[in-house]
Write an enzyme that holds these catalytic residues in place. Structure first.
Site: not given
Lengths: 595, 266
Positions: A229, A233, A443
């Site tokens: 995660h 960023y 996906r």
């Protein structure tokens, strides 16, 4: 004589240029693999075997979100630190060393992936960007990733070095905003990469070399998302840096608030890592309570993005009003929409707002059941990394490439068409991906056409969704072609004296308004580490307690290969030799150190 | 620090929104009871699923309550199809024999990762009958895209967990008797009252049986070959919708026929 970056920092400009060109090469490769995928999975044009689709997908993922984004990031960060501290790097050889490490790492991982297409070479790494065990890649892939990440660590050390040297000379000055953003982002990165480094060095690499028999799939997966995660960023922060420090300038105005920009980055440093478990909402073996903690942290992570939205819009409104804009909304017309740099970045920001909404759905722990691992998620991250980041990078390249080459942009009209085309292409592709996800289309599959059932759409049809995805993919490819035409055209141009000055936006509310404590990086690092410990120590302990450090008895997939043994042998011997010489060195220098 | 009034308003609104999101999700968990996949199940050894997990199967565990034990492996789901009745509450237990898969029932919110060594469990209610596709939505190898299964929710009155099996000879010597051993297994908790119908030649025999919950009832039909006469005789055993059939050959001299290679399995 112009006042561009290359005029002030010729040596650093070469580094930044090399980083940008490396990133564009990855973008080109990733783009080719991208269009093959959109045409293949929508069954519009298939010319590869469906089994090879996953090699294509791995290459697309790794080249786009690791190589393209991070090479661009190191270029932007080097520029940001040198420009805002107004000093060159401390040692240019040191700087080139991390460029070299990152390049070697990329080549190794890239070779391992691409060799998957050639049956006669028994090397492959079709494990996708997430490399979930027991799927196993060739050790070359893991080694490449390690070198690449070590390269980014050294890069971070380089920027910290610059800052420390600058601080000695400017003891009481505030950290300039761009450097502050670089440093906080890098602290986040150091914390985050601990997860993937542990996963690879302790488990996956020894396992792929045959030194350990098994791994715990849930443990390596959790360690991946510990990094997985915050890495998003890491892609976003250079885009944020550019939105805060450059976009107001391109809009003709000033940054609305320097202090709140700092608050935003501190919040990202604190909250980016203790949220990784939100990628594992549907994983067995992790208690609901841990998922709840990750969910609340994730929701609070919306705050710095909301802050950014406000500050960026306020800054460009300020720019528009400086340019004579008036009224509640009609100031929008006064913005420099014909400037590809501004237009591209603004359009990227617009689609990022849409991405925020789909992200809130993903973050919603129990709503996530509906969209987890569906095409919805792919739609989401093509808005975030695929547009907010990629389009910002491409648009700002039209400003950066002249700065680091000293050459004028080849064609501004082509550049404007390029960024608009990307925006349109992504709009087609991502809206349909989101909708396809809602009807359950998965996906990461070569052929989402099943024999036993059909997907049911409430509005439109599966054919229409596929057509939109493929059309979007083709427009994006066209946009990439225009981008590279412009970059190559610029690279082959001649030196110009007519370049804009290097620099970044001033702030309306400057750093003097920011409380001193915001610059206390040690404090924020400590809090970030504590938050990570709170969010991760219990889940990790519980996972190890349940499944064991090395997991249950499972075989790697695909089975171990011949070339692995040679590599294992080589690594072992090189490692032993290196340790020996390090030992000798330590032994010889120890007395001197003691003395 | 100077914060512009508008920015203060914006910040407070953003915080309210965030708290609102957390509140709705908490309500979903606590109020609506949407539980997360968690760590409530014991771990299993993927190489010893037969012992740790048992056969892939559906079990009837209470009134309108069922448990489905599903194994995912490259590139299939077992059992396939999974059959459950409408108007039921089904708890799925899913594990993997090899790599990481998912178990995702298309068009529903039944969706979980399937990790070797761990068992994912979730409970779903099926109010109406219907057929659903099951897919693996986590990449699991070169033929990942072929990995699919089916979930059949059948109308309540058509659902049973009856299994019929018949053991019998293929050949019998003229003048001898032969027996048909019929076993009726009832997987449901309730007793099953049904009729076993046995047909051979022109004869039909019926027998009423009661199979208690989760058990098997056996019954035997005896046939006198003299009445049938020499030659092939088709037979059928029927229990509700289930049917087993075959052919019985009556021969004059069993050993001689065998020496001639007489084998009517073909």
């Amino acid at each position: 004589m112009s006042n561009a970056y290359i005029d002030k920092f010729p040596a650093e400009a070469k580094v930044v240029k090399a980083a940008f060109y490396s990133s564009f090469l990855a973008l080109a490769l990733g783009g080719v693999f991208g269009v093959i995928q959109t045409l293949h999975r929508t069954d519009i044009y298939r010319f590869i075997d469906s089994a090879d689709y996953y090699t294509v997908l791995t290459a697309h993922g790794v080249f786009m979100v690791i190589t393209f984004t991070i090479f661009f990031l190191v270029g932007v960060f080097t520029w940001a630190v040198t420009t805002s501290l107004d000093r060159g790097v401390e040692d240019i050889r040191f700087t080139w060393s991390w460029v070299g490490l990152m390049t070697i790492g990329t080549v190794m991982a890239g070779v391992a992936i691409l060799a998957g297409f050639v049956d006669s070479i028994d090397i492959s790494a079709s494990v996708l960007f997430t490399f979930y065990a027991p799927l196993q890649a060739h050790p070359l892939f893991y080694l490449g990733l390690v070198l690449f990440v070590v390269g980014t660590w050294v890069a971070g050390a380089d920027w910290f070095r610059s800052w420390w040297a600058w601080k000695k000379e400017n003891p009481d000055a505030r950290i300039p905003l761009p450097t502050f953003m670089v440093l906080t982002t890098m602290i986040m990165w150091y914390i985050a990469t601990m997860g993937v480094a542990t996963s690879i060095l302790v488990f996956l690499l020894p396992w792929s070399l045959g030194w350990i028999e098994t791994v715990n799939p849930l443990l390596t997966r959790t360690l991946f998302w510990f990094f997985g995660h915050p890495v998003v960023y890491f892609w976003l922060m250079p885009a944020y840096l550019l939105w805060y420090t450059m976009l107001p300038k391109f809009a003709g105005g000033k940054l609305f608030s320097d202090p709140l920009a700092r608050v935003g980055f501190v919040l990202f440093l604190l909250l980016s890592t203790p949220v990784g478990i939100h990628h594992q909402y549907l994983d067995p073996g992790i208690a609901e309570g841990f998922k709840f903690i990750a969910m609340t942290n994730t929701m609070f992570l919306l705050l710095p993005s909301f802050l950014t939205a406000f500050t960026v819009v306020a800054s460009i409104e300020h720019g528009a009003r400086q340019r004579g804009g008036t009224g509640y909304f009609s100031w929008l017309k006064s913005l420099p929409w014909r400037d590809p740099v501004f237009a591209g970045m603004a359009l990227a920001g617009l689609l990022f707002a849409a991405a925020g909404f789909s992200g809130m759905v993903n973050a919603g722990m129990n709503i996530n059941y509906l969209v987890h691992n569906s095409l919805w998620v792919v739609g989401h991250f093509h808005l975030t990394v695929g547009t907010a980041v990629a389009l910002t990078f491409m648009a700002v390249s039209y400003w950066f490439i002249p700065q680091v080459t000293g050459k004028e942009l080849w064609n501004r009209s082509v550049a404007l068409i390029q960024v608009v085309l990307w925006f349109i292409g992504m709009t087609f592709m991502t809206n349909s991906m989101h909708r396809a996800g809602l009807i359950g289309m998965p996906r990461r599959t070569a052929e989402p056409q099943y024999t036993g059932f059909e997907f049911e759409t409430a509005v439109g049809s599966v054919g229409e969704l596929n057509a939109q995805i493929a059309l979007g993919g083709v427009l994006l490819t066209l946009s990439l072609v225009l981008f590279f035409a412009n970059i190559i055209g610029t690279a082959f141009g001649s030196r110009s004296d007519n370049l804009p000055d290097n620099g970044y936006a001033e702030a309306l509310s400057g750093s003097d308004d920011a409380p001193r404590v915001l610059d206390n990086l040690k404090l924020w690092t400590a809090i970030a580490v504590v938050l990570v410990i709170i969010a991760y120590s219990l889940p990790l302990m519980s996972i190890v307690d349940r499944g064991g450090l090395f997991g249950p008895d499972i075989t790697a997939f695909p089975a171990n290969l011949e070339s692995v043994r040679f590599l294992a042998f080589a690594v072992e011997h090189l490692g032993t030799a290196a340790l020996e010489s390090a030992g000798t060195l330590a032994w010889n220098t120890l007395p001197e150190v003691i003395r | 620090m100077n914060i512009h009034t508008y920015e203060k308003v914006w910040l407070i609104a953003a915080l309210l929104l965030i708290v609102g999101f957390i509140a709705t999700i908490t309500y979903g968990s606590v109020g609506l009871g949407i539980a997360m996949i968690d760590d409530s199940e014991e771990t299993v050894e993927p190489s010893e699923l037969d012992e740790d997990f048992g056969e892939p199967r559906v079990e009837h565990v209470g009134e309108n309550e069922y448990e489905a034990y599903v194994i995912a492996q490259t590139f299939i789901f077992q059992p396939d199809p999974i059959e459950v009745p409408a108007n039921s509450k089904v708890t799925f237990y899913v594990t993997s024999r090899d790599v990481i898969h998912s178990f995702s029932v298309v068009g529903t919110n039944i969706n979980t990762m399937v990790i070797p060594g761990e068992v994912s469990t979730m409970t779903a209610e099926f109010d109406e009958s219907g057929e659903y596709g099951i897919i693996c939505n986590e990449y699991c190898g070169s033929f990942h895209h072929t990995m699919e299964g089916q979930l059949h929710v059948v109308p309540e009155d058509e659902f049973d967990m009856t299994e019929l099996s018949v053991e019998s000879d293929d050949e019998v010597e003229l003048g001898n008797e032969t027996t048909f051993n019929v076993a009726v297994e009832n997987g449901m908790l309730d007793d099953l009252e049904t009729t076993v119908t046995f047909e051979i030649g022109n004869e039909t025999t019926e027998e009423e049986i009661t199979v208690s919950g989760e058990s098997t009832e056996e019954t035997t039909f005896t046939v006198d070959s003299t009445e049938l006469g020499e030659g092939d005789h088709d037979w059928t055993v029927t229990v509700d919708d289930y049917e087993e059939s075959g052919t019985l050959t009556v021969v004059e001299d069993l050993e001689e026929e065998e020496e001639n290679g007489g084998n009517n399995d073909e």
